[in-house]
Design an enzyme around this catalytic site. Structure first.
Site, PDB file in Angstrom:
ATOM      1  NE  ARG A  79      -3.423   2.575   2.422  1.00 46.95           N
ATOM      2  CZ  ARG A  79      -4.481   2.794   3.154  1.00 46.95           C
ATOM      3  NH1 ARG A  79      -4.955   1.839   3.935  1.00 46.95           N
ATOM      4  NH2 ARG A  79      -5.079   3.957   3.122  1.00 46.95           N
ATOM      5  NE  ARG A  89      -7.363   2.788   0.459  1.00 46.57           N
ATOM      6  CZ  ARG A  89      -7.980   3.186   1.559  1.00 46.57           C
ATOM      7  NH1 ARG A  89      -8.186   2.366   2.536  1.00 46.57           N
ATOM      8  NH2 ARG A  89      -8.384   4.426   1.662  1.00 46.57           N
ATOM      9  CG  ASP A  92      -8.191   0.003   4.534  1.00 49.82           C
ATOM     10  OD1 ASP A  92      -7.400   0.689   5.203  1.00 49.82           O
ATOM     11  OD2 ASP A  92      -9.360   0.346   4.313  1.00 49.82           O
ATOM     12  CG  ASP A  94      -9.372   0.535   8.566  1.00 49.47           C
ATOM     13  OD1 ASP A  94      -8.419   1.336   8.446  1.00 49.47           O
ATOM     14  OD2 ASP A  94     -10.184   0.305   7.656  1.00 49.47           O
TER      15      ASP A  94
END
Length: 177
Positions: A79, A89, A92, A94
Site C-alpha cells: 500500500r 486498495r 487496508d 483498520d
C-alpha cells in the site's frame, strides 16, 4: 492484556496480500483469531470487489503502537503512502476496538466509528466475538449485528483460495450469530 480487533481488506490481489498481512500480524502479535473471508462490493467508489475479514489478538502495546504496526504491515503489502481513501486498495488494516478504550482523537478514533455502519466490519467481528460489548454503544456485537440492515451491503463468504473469481452464488449476508 487488551484484546484488539482489526479489519483487514484488499481488492488488489487480495488473496496474496491478505495472506501476507495475516502472516505478518501473527509474527508480530502471536495467536490470531480470524473470521471467515467475505467478498463485498467496493463502498464509496467503483472498483473490484473487496475481500475482508476481522482479526483479533492480544497485545501489551498501546493503541498508537498497534496503529503504527498496522501501517508498517500495510506498507509491506504494497500500500503506497498517502493512498486515496475512496479508491482500490492493496491493503487496508483498520483497528476497530482496543479493549474498552474510547478515544476521540481524529488520528485514532476508538471504537472505530465505521464499525457500526459497515457490514464488512461488523459481520465478521460478530462471527468471532458475538458476546463482546461495544464500549460506547453498550450492546453486544452479536446484538448489533442482529439489528444491522444487511441489504445495502451484502457479504458473500469466500473459501480461502477462491478469491479471484466473481462467479458463483449471488452475494448473501453473513450467518446470524
Amino acid at each position: 492484556m487488551p484484546q484488539v480487533y482489526v479489519a483487514a481488506g484488499s481488492n488488489l490481489e487480495p488473496e496474496r496480500r491478505l495472506t501476507r498481512a495475516l502472516a505478518e500480524l501473527g509474527r508480530r502479535f502471536g495467536r490470531l483469531q480470524c473470521s471467515r473471508w467475505y467478498r463485498n462490493r467496493a463502498v464509496g467508489f467503483e472498483g473490484p470487489d473487496f475481500i475482508n475479514l476481522v482479526v483479533g489478538f492480544e497485545t501489551q502495546l498501546p493503541p498508537r503502537a498497534v496503529q503504527s504496526q498496522l501501517r508498517e504491515i500495510e506498507s509491506l503489502c504494497e500500500r503506497p503512502p498517502g493512498a486515496p481513501k475512496w479508491a482500490p486498495r492493496a491493503m487496508d488494516l483498520d483497528m476497530l476496538l482496543y479493549g474498552d478504550e474510547i478515544c476521540a482523537d481524529p488520528q485514532l478514533m476508538l471504537p472505530r466509528p465505521d464499525l457500526l455502519k459497515r457490514a464488512y466490519m461488523l459481520g465478521p467481528l460478530a462471527e468471532i466475538a458475538p458476546e463482546l460489548r461495544h464500549p460506547s454503544a453498550g450492546t453486544s456485537i452479536g446484538e448489533l449485528w442482529a439489528r444491522f440492515d444487511r441489504s445495502a451491503h451484502p457479504l458473500e463468504p469466500v473459501p480461502a483460495g477462491a478469491t479471484s473469481s466473481r462467479s458463483g452464488p449471488r452475494p448473501r449476508t453473513a450467518p446470524d450469530r
